[in-house]
Design a protein around this motif. Structure first.
Motif, mmCIF file in Angstrom:
data_model
loop_
_atom_site.group_PDB
_atom_site.id
_atom_site.type_symbol
_atom_site.label_atom_id
_atom_site.label_comp_id
_atom_site.label_asym_id
_atom_site.label_seq_id
_atom_site.Cartn_x
_atom_site.Cartn_y
_atom_site.Cartn_z
ATOM 1 N N ARG A 75 -3.934 -17.270 47.669
ATOM 2 C CA ARG A 75 -4.151 -17.937 46.088
ATOM 3 C C ARG A 75 -2.749 -17.967 45.311
ATOM 4 N N ASN A 76 -1.819 -16.976 45.751
ATOM 5 C CA ASN A 76 -0.737 -16.704 44.845
ATOM 6 C C ASN A 76 0.279 -17.534 45.496
ATOM 7 N N LYS A 127 19.349 -20.653 48.284
ATOM 8 C CA LYS A 127 20.551 -20.050 48.053
ATOM 9 C C LYS A 127 20.402 -18.548 47.690
ATOM 10 N N GLY A 128 19.273 -18.048 47.181
ATOM 11 C CA GLY A 128 18.737 -16.850 46.801
ATOM 12 C C GLY A 128 18.783 -16.705 45.419
ATOM 13 N N GLU A 129 18.803 -17.676 44.605
ATOM 14 C CA GLU A 129 18.807 -17.778 43.158
ATOM 15 C C GLU A 129 17.463 -17.323 42.585
ATOM 16 N N THR A 130 17.639 -16.649 41.388
ATOM 17 C CA THR A 130 16.476 -16.703 40.512
ATOM 18 C C THR A 130 15.999 -17.665 39.762
ATOM 19 N N LEU A 131 14.694 -17.840 39.857
ATOM 20 C CA LEU A 131 14.147 -19.042 39.242
ATOM 21 C C LEU A 131 13.200 -18.837 38.031
ATOM 22 N N SER A 132 13.194 -19.733 37.146
ATOM 23 C CA SER A 132 12.266 -19.641 36.032
ATOM 24 C C SER A 132 10.761 -20.213 36.246
ATOM 25 N N ILE A 133 9.791 -19.577 36.496
ATOM 26 C CA ILE A 133 8.723 -19.946 36.804
ATOM 27 C C ILE A 133 7.502 -19.640 35.709
ATOM 28 N N ASP A 134 6.632 -20.427 35.223
ATOM 29 C CA ASP A 134 5.634 -20.083 34.010
ATOM 30 C C ASP A 134 4.297 -19.864 34.967
ATOM 31 N N VAL A 135 4.264 -18.490 35.442
ATOM 32 C CA VAL A 135 3.141 -18.013 36.155
ATOM 33 C C VAL A 135 2.963 -16.538 35.773
ATOM 34 N N GLU A 136 1.843 -15.986 36.218
ATOM 35 C CA GLU A 136 1.657 -14.489 35.870
ATOM 36 C C GLU A 136 2.476 -13.718 36.852
ATOM 37 N N ASN A 137 2.879 -12.436 36.430
ATOM 38 C CA ASN A 137 3.284 -11.543 37.264
ATOM 39 C C ASN A 137 2.617 -11.378 38.572
ATOM 40 N N GLY A 138 3.554 -11.003 39.623
ATOM 41 C CA GLY A 138 3.120 -10.684 40.674
ATOM 42 C C GLY A 138 3.961 -11.270 42.059
ATOM 43 N N TRP A 139 3.438 -11.057 43.362
ATOM 44 C CA TRP A 139 4.178 -11.626 44.456
ATOM 45 C C TRP A 139 3.594 -13.109 44.652
ATOM 46 N N TYR A 140 4.443 -14.226 45.141
ATOM 47 C CA TYR A 140 3.984 -15.333 45.167
ATOM 48 C C TYR A 140 4.784 -15.927 46.969
ATOM 49 N N GLY A 190 8.657 -14.532 46.667
ATOM 50 C CA GLY A 190 9.128 -14.354 45.455
ATOM 51 C C GLY A 190 8.482 -13.495 44.658
ATOM 52 N N LYS A 191 9.053 -12.694 43.711
ATOM 53 C CA LYS A 191 8.280 -11.777 42.888
ATOM 54 C C LYS A 191 8.289 -12.098 41.436
ATOM 55 N N VAL A 192 7.538 -12.619 40.966
ATOM 56 C CA VAL A 192 7.616 -12.877 39.405
ATOM 57 C C VAL A 192 7.326 -11.724 38.293
ATOM 58 N N VAL A 193 8.228 -11.685 37.562
ATOM 59 C CA VAL A 193 8.307 -10.557 36.519
ATOM 60 C C VAL A 193 8.608 -11.326 35.189
ATOM 61 N N ASN A 194 7.901 -11.356 34.241
ATOM 62 C CA ASN A 194 8.294 -11.965 32.876
ATOM 63 C C ASN A 194 8.827 -13.583 32.913
ATOM 64 N N HIS A 195 7.989 -13.966 33.792
ATOM 65 C CA HIS A 195 8.326 -15.643 34.071
ATOM 66 C C HIS A 195 9.802 -15.757 34.848
#
Length: 454
Positions: free
Chosen positions: A394-395, A411-424, A436-441
């Motif tokens: 699902r995620n 390249k290992g960079e951090t991305l800005s993603i507008d989704v809920e917190n969690g593993w994706y 990737g693990k989303v924390v506060n977008h």
């Protein structure tokens, strides 16, 4: 190309009036190939590539590409959609002719071209043991297995003699892509010419003979043994096969005409006509660097193997942590996975069905590495991501092939993603790349450090 004089003399004797054509081939451009991965892609995948592909006649999944293309720098490569492999080397996996449910051992597997080819035919059903005696080479072998999304492979780093003592008569098919003098690689890598001058065919003959003896012991009665080299020398090819057949008369050479449309091997002094059943690819006759393949069947009376199957075990806390992670991303493990969970220190594997006991052996990977359990938390592995399809979770974050965020992720960079917190699960088009693990977008990049683009 400045070739060794002794090599030229031997090829002149072997090829006679075709020698000039053979030598002239070294001044021609070499051929480049890739093999699509049926574990990850469908039949329409070649149409999605950004460059022109042309079919390789002896491999259903194989394609030529032009030298100026760079398929290793494409996100599809990092997603395991294809494996870059010299075209003539694809003869070997085709000769093995793996089937779902087989038990197969690849004794000299690094860097993984033949193992990944075999795995694609098996559809993650059955068992592959992928072995290489060199621990340093096994690390790269394991990466290629993981990136290909292979679930049914145990990776070892042992002398074949040790494996033969541990698992006698256990495998349906054994592959020996033997260490050799590498004459078929001179055009691809001219540095190998110096290696040939320092360690020519005579240095490899006893090694090949020893590995074949171990292969015989590992193979069950009724099974098949495939032997291959990337060299032209008859000592390492037809003479090696003839000596093996003499020592083990229960073997018979199989015809390969139907699956490998290349040249027949040579008979020896007009005798041993069966050696023409072996196959050779010559660079002056076919679009490849050169290879030799022989396939033999072991015709002894069937005797059941007494090798014990590995019994998996896992602490309940680690099992629960994996299941909680799976639930959090909306992944429902397929049938049989939960019963096959195995824990080794902090690593959690899914063991292939009928994997033999590995006690006392140098094991690099006990199967499909799902992740690690540390500090009461489950951390998913790159191998888990590579073997999942987007529709299984699902995620997921779906990125198009041309999206700049694909390059940034690799390249290992951090991305800005507008989704809920969690593993994706991060995907390029419909092919998984990693976690990737989303924390506060903010998506914390979890792609394996050694896989990142520089």
């Amino acid at each position: 190309m400045d070739l060794p004089l002794l090599f030229e003399k031997e090829m002149r004797l072997l090829l006679q009036d075709k020698y000039t054509d053979f030598i002239d081939a070294y001044d021609q451009p070499r051929y480049f190939g890739l093999r699509v991965n049926p574990l990850k892609v469908g039949a329409d995948f070649p149409d999605k590539m950004a460059f022109e592909l042309r079919k390789i006649p002896w491999c259903h999944e194989g394609y030529y590409y032009q030298e100026e293309e760079r398929p290793g720098k494409d996100a599809y490569y990092m997603a395991g959609c294809y494996y870059i492999q010299e075209p003539s080397a694809m003869m070997v996996g085709r000769a093995v002719d793996a089937k779902p449910g087989d038990k197969i051992i690849d004794l000299c597997a690094a860097p993984g071209g033949k193992t990944t080819h075999i795995a694609g035919m098996m559809d993650n059903r059955g068992l592959i043991v992928s072995n290489d005696i060199s621990p340093s080479r096994v690390r790269h072998l394991s990466k290629n297995i993981q990136i290909s999304g292979i679930r049914n492979c145990v990776v070892t780093s042992e002398d074949p003699k040790v494996l033969a003592r541990a698992w006698p008569g256990y495998f349906d098919k054994v592959l020996v892509d033997a260490p050799c003098s590498g004459e078929g690689m001179f055009r691809k890598d001219p540095k190998l010419i110096k290696s040939w001058e320092e360690s020519g065919p005579d240095d490899f003959v006893p090694i090949q003979r020893s590995i074949l003896a171990s292969a015989h012991r590992l193979l069950k009665n009724g099974g098949t043994l495939t032997y291959s080299t990337c060299t032209f020398n008859m000592k390492e090819n037809e003479y090696m096969v003839a000596a093996f057949l003499k020592e083990y008369p229960q073997y018979e050479l199989l015809e390969l005409e139907r699956i490998l449309p290349v040249s027949d091997g040579f008979s020896i002094n007009g005798s041993d006509a069966c050696l023409k059943r072996t196959k050779r690819l010559w660079p002056h006759l076919f679009e490849g660097e050169g290879h030799f393949v022989a396939k033999m069947i072991k015709k002894d009376v069937y005797i059941e193997s007494n090798v014990h199957v590995f019994q998996s075990s896992i602490h309940q806390e680690a099992k629960a942590a994996f299941l909680n992670f799976a639930e959090s991303i909306g992944y429902e493990p397929e049938e049989g996975i939960i019963d096959a969970l195995h824990q080794h220190v902090d690593k959690i594997f899914c063991m292939p069905k009928e994997a033999p006991k590995t006690q006392g052996l140098r094991v690099f990977s006990s199967g499909w590495l799902l992740g690690t359990y540390q500090k009461k938390r489950f951390e998913p592995s790159q191998a888990l991501a590579s073997a999942l399809k987007p529709d299984q979770v699902r995620n997921k974050i779906m990125l198009s092939h041309d999206d700049i965020n694909v390059t940034r992720y690799l390249k290992g960079e951090t991305l800005s993603i507008d989704v809920e917190n969690g593993w994706y699960l991060i995907c390029v088009d419909v092919y998984s790349l990693g976690w990737g693990k989303v924390v506060n977008h903010k998506l914390k990049n979890k792609i394996e450090a050694s896989w990142r683009w520089l």
